[in-house]
Write a protein that holds these residues in place. Structure first.
Motif, PDB file in Angstrom:
ATOM      1  N   ALA B 115       8.995 -59.741  47.389  1.00 30.63           N
ATOM      2  CA  ALA B 115      10.020 -59.536  48.408  1.00 30.63           C
ATOM      3  C   ALA B 115       9.926 -60.708  49.378  1.00 30.63           C
ATOM      4  N   ALA B 116      11.071 -61.303  49.677  1.00 35.11           N
ATOM      5  CA  ALA B 116      11.062 -62.488  50.540  1.00 35.11           C
ATOM      6  C   ALA B 116      10.477 -62.150  51.897  1.00 35.11           C
ATOM      7  N   ALA B 117       9.537 -62.980  52.333  1.00 33.67           N
ATOM      8  CA  ALA B 117       8.890 -62.715  53.610  1.00 33.67           C
ATOM      9  C   ALA B 117       9.215 -63.804  54.627  1.00 33.67           C
ATOM     10  N   ALA B 118       9.802 -64.893  54.164  1.00 33.28           N
ATOM     11  CA  ALA B 118      10.091 -66.007  55.065  1.00 33.28           C
ATOM     12  C   ALA B 118      11.588 -66.280  55.062  1.00 33.28           C
ATOM     13  N   VAL B 119      12.030 -67.048  56.003  1.00 42.69           N
ATOM     14  CA  VAL B 119      13.452 -67.402  56.035  1.00 42.69           C
ATOM     15  C   VAL B 119      13.746 -68.253  54.805  1.00 42.69           C
ATOM     16  N   PRO B 120      14.962 -68.145  54.278  1.00 42.68           N
ATOM     17  CA  PRO B 120      15.286 -68.917  53.075  1.00 42.68           C
ATOM     18  C   PRO B 120      15.257 -70.418  53.346  1.00 42.68           C
ATOM     19  N   ASN B 121      14.812 -71.160  52.336  1.00 49.45           N
ATOM     20  CA  ASN B 121      14.856 -72.617  52.508  1.00 49.45           C
ATOM     21  C   ASN B 121      16.298 -73.099  52.292  1.00 49.45           C
ATOM     22  N   GLN B 122      16.494 -74.377  52.483  1.00 52.01           N
ATOM     23  CA  GLN B 122      17.863 -74.921  52.464  1.00 52.01           C
ATOM     24  C   GLN B 122      18.529 -74.720  51.104  1.00 52.01           C
ATOM     25  N   PHE B 123      17.761 -74.911  50.018  1.00 55.89           N
ATOM     26  CA  PHE B 123      18.337 -74.792  48.680  1.00 55.89           C
ATOM     27  C   PHE B 123      18.786 -73.360  48.416  1.00 55.89           C
ATOM     28  N   ILE B 228      11.142 -64.876  43.981  1.00 54.32           N
ATOM     29  CA  ILE B 228      11.309 -64.331  45.346  1.00 54.32           C
ATOM     30  C   ILE B 228      12.646 -63.593  45.392  1.00 54.32           C
ATOM     31  N   HIS B 229      12.548 -62.373  45.819  1.00 51.73           N
ATOM     32  CA  HIS B 229      13.756 -61.551  45.885  1.00 51.73           C
ATOM     33  C   HIS B 229      14.149 -61.328  47.346  1.00 51.73           C
ATOM     34  N   ARG B 230      15.406 -61.556  47.600  1.00 44.26           N
ATOM     35  CA  ARG B 230      15.923 -61.301  48.949  1.00 44.26           C
ATOM     36  C   ARG B 230      17.194 -60.465  48.800  1.00 44.26           C
ATOM     37  N   ASP B 231      17.239 -59.356  49.487  1.00 46.48           N
ATOM     38  CA  ASP B 231      18.471 -58.545  49.410  1.00 46.48           C
ATOM     39  C   ASP B 231      19.138 -58.462  50.770  1.00 46.48           C
ATOM     40  N   GLU B 232      20.429 -58.195  50.704  1.00 45.44           N
ATOM     41  CA  GLU B 232      21.225 -58.108  51.927  1.00 45.44           C
ATOM     42  C   GLU B 232      21.857 -56.733  51.983  1.00 45.44           C
ATOM     43  N   PRO B 233      22.139 -56.282  53.169  1.00 41.64           N
ATOM     44  CA  PRO B 233      22.720 -54.936  53.313  1.00 41.64           C
ATOM     45  C   PRO B 233      24.007 -54.767  52.502  1.00 41.64           C
ATOM     46  N   ALA B 234      24.726 -55.859  52.292  1.00 42.84           N
ATOM     47  CA  ALA B 234      25.990 -55.752  51.544  1.00 42.84           C
ATOM     48  C   ALA B 234      25.758 -55.585  50.049  1.00 42.84           C
ATOM     49  N   ILE B 236      23.963 -57.729  48.136  1.00 48.28           N
ATOM     50  CA  ILE B 236      23.837 -59.012  47.427  1.00 48.28           C
ATOM     51  C   ILE B 236      22.352 -59.346  47.265  1.00 48.28           C
ATOM     52  N   ASN B 237      21.958 -59.621  46.029  1.00 55.53           N
ATOM     53  CA  ASN B 237      20.566 -59.969  45.713  1.00 55.53           C
ATOM     54  C   ASN B 237      20.471 -61.455  45.399  1.00 55.53           C
ATOM     55  N   THR B 238      19.466 -62.076  45.982  1.00 56.41           N
ATOM     56  CA  THR B 238      19.210 -63.484  45.658  1.00 56.41           C
ATOM     57  C   THR B 238      17.806 -63.591  45.074  1.00 56.41           C
ATOM     58  N   LEU B 239      17.716 -64.148  43.902  1.00 62.40           N
ATOM     59  CA  LEU B 239      16.419 -64.410  43.249  1.00 62.40           C
ATOM     60  C   LEU B 239      16.217 -65.925  43.223  1.00 62.40           C
ATOM     61  N   THR B 240      15.059 -66.346  43.659  1.00 63.26           N
ATOM     62  CA  THR B 240      14.763 -67.787  43.711  1.00 63.26           C
ATOM     63  C   THR B 240      13.419 -68.041  43.036  1.00 63.26           C
ATOM     64  N   TRP B 241      13.346 -69.031  42.204  1.00 63.30           N
ATOM     65  CA  TRP B 241      12.070 -69.337  41.536  1.00 63.30           C
ATOM     66  C   TRP B 241      12.041 -70.779  41.031  1.00 63.30           C
ATOM     67  N   THR B 242      10.858 -71.198  40.699  1.00 65.41           N
ATOM     68  CA  THR B 242      10.662 -72.526  40.104  1.00 65.41           C
ATOM     69  C   THR B 242       9.888 -72.356  38.809  1.00 65.41           C
TER      70      THR B 242
END
Lengths: 177, 294
Positions: B115-123, B228-234, B236-242
């Motif tokens: 679960a995302a714990a930090a603010v999202p990076n620019q990318f 890293i998973h980040r969800d929004e109340p609306a 919308i799910n964002t998954l970010t990985w390398t």
């Protein structure tokens, strides 16, 4: 020497650890191994040591023999390399022996035995690069192409080395002709 | 004195080891060269002398001694065989470990969902925004096609980053995964591939760029694929990985963590089944590991 033939069946049995088969292989190869070792080292005691070392190597390395070269070629290489290494390790001038004289034939006349001894000494005085093909040619009776395979050089190189070896032998023994 | 001419061939000539053509050449030379003629005489004498080298058989005592040594060594060799075997096993083990390590680094058979714990990076931030712009048409898709493989081929032809995975969609998924198009956009200052899908009728955007170029690319994870998973109340799910040299942002409006969108690339049944088990991801749980190779 007759053609050197070792059956694939015998080699397979040896590789499988069949002690009797290895004994048979020893009997097939021992005189050739000893003769080449003697030709290179020029000393019976050294030839016995080299022969023992060669068969010890055979015992452990035979499973690695992959058949790309013939068994005879592979064995000749082991004998030559072992004999050359042994001579280097000895780091002493080889006693100039009469080993290449045929000691078994006691009825030989003295002059012939003496000549063989002088040839033996002249052969031992040759550098190993010339001595090895000479021994393979005249002790084992290998063709130039077979010698080339054993030594890992071209047949032309073998021919050239044997030309030099024979010429030097003749010059060393100019009075023997 | 003797080098040059046909000296090197004279022993072979004298011993009949030359073919007909070479022999004729030597003979032509000998006919006009006294130097080589004299050398031949020497060599022939040398051959005669060398032929007197005796072939001495191995003395019986020596043979007997070696035979005894071989018998003894044979036993010793058998005793030491386990050592050789031990070395072989050790070498095989090391090789297997290295192979497993390489395989693991490339395939990351475990995935960890954080679960995302930090603010999202620019990318991630710009990738997330790009999803809205693609959806609204503000960021046009330069190449439109429902053929997924055609989309990847087009991206490759543009020199944009592409996956090395084989995209072979199972028939039962074809109605759920509708490719819409692809584009190449600049995301966080980096040239990125963009793929647009509708999965279960909902918009999905995959953004891919070279991790070497992405500023502050999330770490790949040492033992697992770290997503890293980040969800929004609306919803919308964002998954970010390398992974594998690429950094990915996958934005969806799918259920759970939106992990079904991962099946854009993970089309094989083995992977897709494991990924779908990520739906057991529980709210509030910081990470879940699932074996991608069940």
């Amino acid at each position: 020497m007759p053609a050197f033939q070792v059956s694939e069946q015998l080699l397979t049995a040896c590789r499988a650890g069949d002690r009797n088969a290895f004994g048979e292989l020893f009997d097939v190869c021992r005189d050739r191994v000893y003769a080449i070792a003697l030709g290179i080292s020029g000393d019976r005691s050294a030839a016995a040591d080299v022969s023992q070392e060669v068969f010890m190597k055979l015992l452990t390395r035979l499973p690695q023999f992959d058949g790309r070269a013939s068994f005879a070629t592979w064995l000749y290489r082991i004998v030559l390399n072992t004999a050359i290494d042994h001579r280097r390790a000895a780091r002493k001038s080889v006693t100039l022996p009469d080993t290449l004289a045929d000691g078994r034939r006691m009825d030989d006349d003295y002059a012939r035995a003496e000549q063989r001894a002088r040839v033996g000494r002249a052969v031992q005085a040759l550098p190993v690069k010339l001595r090895a093909p000479l021994i393979l040619r005249h002790v084992e009776g290998l063709a130039y192409s077979e010698i080339a395979k054993v030594l890992g050089v071209s047949a032309g190189t073998v021919a050239s080395r044997l030309s030099r070896a024979h010429a030097r032998l003749a010059q060393e023994l100019a009075g023997e002709r | 004195m003797m080098f040059g001419h046909v000296f090197g061939q004279l022993a072979a000539y004298a011993e009949g080891q030359l073919d007909e053509r070479a022999r004729a050449r030597v003979e032509r030379h000998l006919a006009r060269c006294s130097e080589c003629g004299a050398a031949l005489t020497d060599i022939q004498a040398g051959i005669r002398l060398a032929s007197s080298i005796a072939h001495e058989p191995m003395p019986a005592a020596v043979a007997s001694h070696i035979r005894a040594q071989l018998r003894a060594t044979d036993v010793a060799a058998r005793k030491t065989a386990p050592w050789h075997l031990g070395w072989r096993i050790a070498a095989a083990t090391v090789a297997a470990m290295v192979a497993t390590g390489v395989y693991w680094q490339i395939n990351r058979p475990w995935v960890q969902l954080h679960a995302a714990a930090a603010v999202p990076n620019q990318f991630e931030r710009e990738g997330r925004a790009l999803h809205d712009r693609v959806k609204s048409g503000a960021a046009p898709l330069a190449f439109r096609s429902n053929d997924e493989q055609a989309l990847w081929r087009w991206l490759a032809s543009e020199g944009a980053p592409v996956t090395s995975m084989a995209i072979t969609r199972p028939d039962e998924q074809r109605s759920q995964f509708i490719a819409e198009g692809a584009a190449v956009h600049t995301v966080a200052g980096v040239r990125a591939s963009v793929l647009s899908y509708r999965i279960d009728g909902r918009p999905v955007t995959l953004v891919l760029a070279s991790s070497r170029q992405v500023p502050d690319a999330p770490p790949a994870g040492w033992w697992s694929k770290r997503v890293i998973h980040r969800d929004e109340p609306a919803g919308i799910n964002t998954l970010t990985w390398t992974v594998g040299g690429g950094t990915y942002v996958l934005v969806s409006e799918l259920e759970g963590a939106g992990q079904k969108a991962c099946l854009i690339c993970h089309t094989t049944e083995r992977f897709s089944d494991a990924i779908m088990r990520l739906s057991k991801f529980a709210d509030g749980q910081s990470s879940v590991a699932h074996d991608l190779h069940p």
